[in-house]
Design a protein around this motif. Structure first.
Motif, short mmCIF file in Angstrom:
data_model
loop_
_atom_site.label_atom_id
_atom_site.label_comp_id
_atom_site.label_asym_id
_atom_site.label_seq_id
_atom_site.Cartn_x
_atom_site.Cartn_y
_atom_site.Cartn_z
N LYS A 115 -36.48 -17.49 61.21
CA LYS A 115 -37.86 -17.98 60.44
C LYS A 115 -39.06 -17.76 61.06
N ASP A 119 -42.06 -16.01 58.86
CA ASP A 119 -43.31 -17.02 58.77
C ASP A 119 -44.46 -16.19 59.38
N SER A 269 -34.64 -11.11 46.93
CA SER A 269 -34.85 -12.37 47.64
C SER A 269 -33.64 -13.32 46.89
N SER A 271 -31.43 -17.37 47.88
CA SER A 271 -31.21 -18.83 48.53
C SER A 271 -29.95 -19.26 48.70
N LYS A 312 -31.31 -28.75 48.42
CA LYS A 312 -32.10 -29.63 48.99
C LYS A 312 -31.35 -30.79 49.41
N SER A 315 -27.63 -28.80 51.73
CA SER A 315 -27.72 -27.64 52.63
C SER A 315 -27.98 -28.38 54.10
N ASP A 317 -29.06 -26.32 56.37
CA ASP A 317 -29.70 -25.59 57.20
C ASP A 317 -31.18 -26.19 57.33
N SER A 320 -34.26 -24.03 55.72
CA SER A 320 -34.52 -23.42 54.16
C SER A 320 -33.92 -24.94 53.32
N SER A 323 -36.75 -26.49 51.16
CA SER A 323 -37.48 -25.52 50.40
C SER A 323 -36.40 -25.27 49.21
N GLY A 325 -33.44 -24.11 49.88
CA GLY A 325 -32.32 -22.96 50.12
C GLY A 325 -33.05 -21.76 50.14
N ASP A 326 -34.31 -21.61 49.90
CA ASP A 326 -35.14 -20.48 49.62
C ASP A 326 -35.04 -19.49 51.07
N LEU A 327 -34.59 -18.52 51.01
CA LEU A 327 -34.55 -17.37 52.06
C LEU A 327 -35.75 -16.36 52.31
#
Length: 639
Positions: A115, A119, A269, A271, A312, A315, A317, A320, A323, A325-327
């Motif tokens: 992450k 970022d 991209s 998720s 949301k 999950s 994690d 993510s 957001s 699950g957005d990776l």
């Protein structure tokens, strides 16, 4: 107010810069072992810090300061013993902390590392994706692979978590914070009577004997330091720039041999939804996690368009889930193999079944696929030519720098041979002294190392060229003394008027002080305000209505008994006597400012705790400093 912290402020700040400021820049930390001989400049936990490592750290700090300060940059600030010692202290602290991290097996998770990298705003594309090629290129420019950077960034993040956890435990007791804020808010009602210098100047008679006595007693004020007139030549990158050319054929050849550098790979991209469970969890826990994941998967398959909302809500994690699950944009090597394989096996818009990893069960959806693309030769031509020219210039500079150094040294009776050989201009400078002159700014000849070489016994006595001195990155200078003028003392006749003025002011100040002290003693005896001016308010939070020096003395005065009196020499004005008649607090304290002050006190306490912790780690690591600050920068370990 904060004397207990200020005592250690100078070196504490150096440590805090090392530990607290995020270091997500592509500058590798020093290696933790060295195989060269010698004792190094310091030893930490049995491993030495070499002279070269210290010089590298100093160079990085100077370069960063130059970029931040621009025209205000002054390299002399980094050449003091205090600055050199501060850099060594930082290296020692870094090593002591790293030794503790290794002993305690501290680290951060792969998810946190990933992450943090994703970022880094420097590598975010306009569409929100991650510029993997730019990322790899930036690392390669620093001689690092992604794996090397991962290791160093993981260490940085571990250090930040460690320092943050220690400072988070610090707090300032409310009574202490309130007491300090009360002192800061306190207002003192003051009356002034001033004994100005102008009143006493006519009474002063300065004799020739007084002038001579001042001249003899303060001889150092009238010294003219030794000076030289010198010739010098400067060799820098501009010297070689016109000697390097890049042809179209070279550009084309480089492009064809490095096509992969101009190919943008496929970008995906994705998720995901993660239901966590460790591999060593009990069979029951693993079964429960899998059942939970199967339930979520069923919900996703029933409502594929609601993947983000389901992620949301379910999950686990932390990086993510919020957001949806957005990776973001995914590149190979960023995720564990099972997750990566699934991402690259799916088509755009498809959702996987359950995918197991060391973190638990994943449900993956590929949200976008961007095909690979090839940058054309015409588009890349300018960048390639610039890069090739830089490479050629670097090689040519190294070659000609050797010629410059050898010629200046071997033909040391004149600078003309080296100037002719490299087409350099011989320049002249006069009135140079042993120490840099602020008026010359960052001129190549206004460098402490160059001036030391120019004032060496051999350069002065034999008028030989100095060695080539590196005064800045890729800037070499050699000089030759044309004329040497020993230190002298300015004659009395030349400075007599200046001395008379100084003595006159000193004598007038002495008379003003005597009159002021007499008034002070009389006022203390009578306790009245006869002769004093109108009352004014003085506090630490407002611009004082009296002289700044006097205001400081008034605020430091003992006011346990009122009225209180204090006498002060007011610079350039005379002598002042101040009567403190009243001490009060404001009716409505500034609550916002008090909150800010309380936070600042807490931060300072946290910084002190971090400093104490680092000192304990240094003792544990058996730190040994092998050089004095004045020796830093000299070759101490054979490098």
């Amino acid at each position: 107010m904060f004397e207990f912290i200020r005592t250690h402020k100078r070196w504490m700040y150096g440590i805090l810069l090392l530990l607290i400021i995020p270091s997500f820049v592509f500058v590798g930390m020093e290696s933790y072992q060295s195989n060269d001989g010698g004792a190094g400049v310091a030893t930490v936990d049995g491993q030495k810090i070499t002279q070269q490592e210290w010089e590298d750290a100093q160079r990085r700090q100077i370069d960063q300061a130059r970029q931040m300060m621009g025209a205000q940059f002054d390299q002399k600030l980094f050449e003091t013993s205090e600055a050199k010692q501060a850099i060594l202290n930082n290296l020692v602290a870094e090593r002591a902390i790293n030794a503790e991290i290794n002993r305690a097996h501290m680290s951060v998770s792969d998810a946190t590392l990933q992450k943090t990298i994703m970022d880094i705003q420097q590598f975010r594309l306009p569409d929100g994706g991650f510029d993997m090629e730019g990322y790899k290129a930036a690392l390669a420019a620093q001689g690092m692979t992604p794996e090397m950077f991962d290791q160093r960034l993981r260490r940085d993040l571990t250090v930040q978590q460690l320092s943050g956890s220690i400072q988070a435990t610090a707090f300032a007791p409310r009574t202490v914070a309130n007491r300090l804020s009360d002192i800061n808010d306190q207002e003192r009602e003051v009356q002034e009577v001033l004994f100005p210098l102008s009143t006493y100047l006519p009474q002063v008679k300065v004799t020739d004997e007084m002038v001579k006595a001042y001249y003899d007693k303060n001889a150092q004020l009238f010294q003219i330091p030794e000076q030289v007139k010198a010739e010098y030549v400067v060799f820098d990158a501009s010297t070689v720039e016109n000697q390097v050319q890049v042809t179209d054929a070279e550009v084309t050849d480089y492009y064809n041999k490095n096509l992969k550098n101009y190919t943008t790979p496929e970008q995906r991209s994705a998720s995901h939804i993660l239901i966590t469970v460790s591999r060593d969890a009990s069979a029951a826990d693993q079964a429960a996690a899998k059942k939970k994941a199967e339930s979520v998967l069923a919900e996703v398959r029933a409502n594929p368009d609601n993947f983000a909302a389901i992620a949301k809500a379910n999950s686990q994690d932390p990086g993510s889930a919020q957001s949806g699950g957005d990776l973001g944009v995914v590149e190979k090597g960023l995720f564990v193999k099972s997750v990566e394989d699934s991402i690259y096996a799916l088509k755009e818009g498809e959702t996987s079944g359950l995918v197991q990893s060391e973190f638990g069960w994943h449900i993956i959806k590929v949200t976008g696929v961007k095909p690979s693309s090839q940058r054309s030769l015409d588009d890349a031509k300018g960048d390639i030519a610039a890069d090739l020219k830089k490479q050629k210039m670097a090689a040519k500079y190294t070659e000609l720098a050797g010629v410059f150094s050898e010629t200046a040294y071997d033909q040391s009776e004149s600078l003309k041979p080296v100037a002719d050989k490299l087409k350099l201009q011989i320049q002249t400078a006069d009135n140079l002294t042993r120490t840099p002159n602020p008026a010359l700014g960052d001129s190549p000849i206004n460098n402490a190392k160059f001036l030391a070489a120019l004032f060496s016994a051999d350069a002065i006595k034999n008028k030989r060229n100095t060695e080539a001195v590196e005064v800045a990155p890729s800037v070499l200078v050699s000089g030759r003394v044309v004329e040497f003028r020993p230190a002298t003392k300015r004659p009395l006749a030349e400075v007599e008027a200046q001395i008379r003025q100084r003595v006159t002011l000193e004598e007038a100040g002495r008379l003003a002080r005597a009159a002021g002290e007499a008034k002070l003693n009389a006022a203390k005896t009578s306790g009245d305000a006869t002769g004093f001016g109108a009352p004014v308010s003085v506090s630490r939070t407002k611009e004082p209505a009296i002289n700044q020096t006097a205001a400081i003395a008034v605020l430091k005065a003992d006011v346990t008994k009122l009225p209180a009196y204090v006498g002060v020499e007011v610079p350039g004005q005379g002598y002042g006597v101040y009567r403190i008649g009243k001490v009060s607090q404001p009716a409505q304290p500034d609550t916002a400012r008090r909150k800010q002050e309380s936070d600042q006190i807490g931060n300072l306490v946290g910084q002190q705790q971090m400093y104490d912790y680092v000192e304990a780690l240094k003792a544990k690591a058996k730190v040994k400093i092998n050089v004095k600050p004045t020796e830093l920068g000299a070759n101490t370990d054979g490098q």
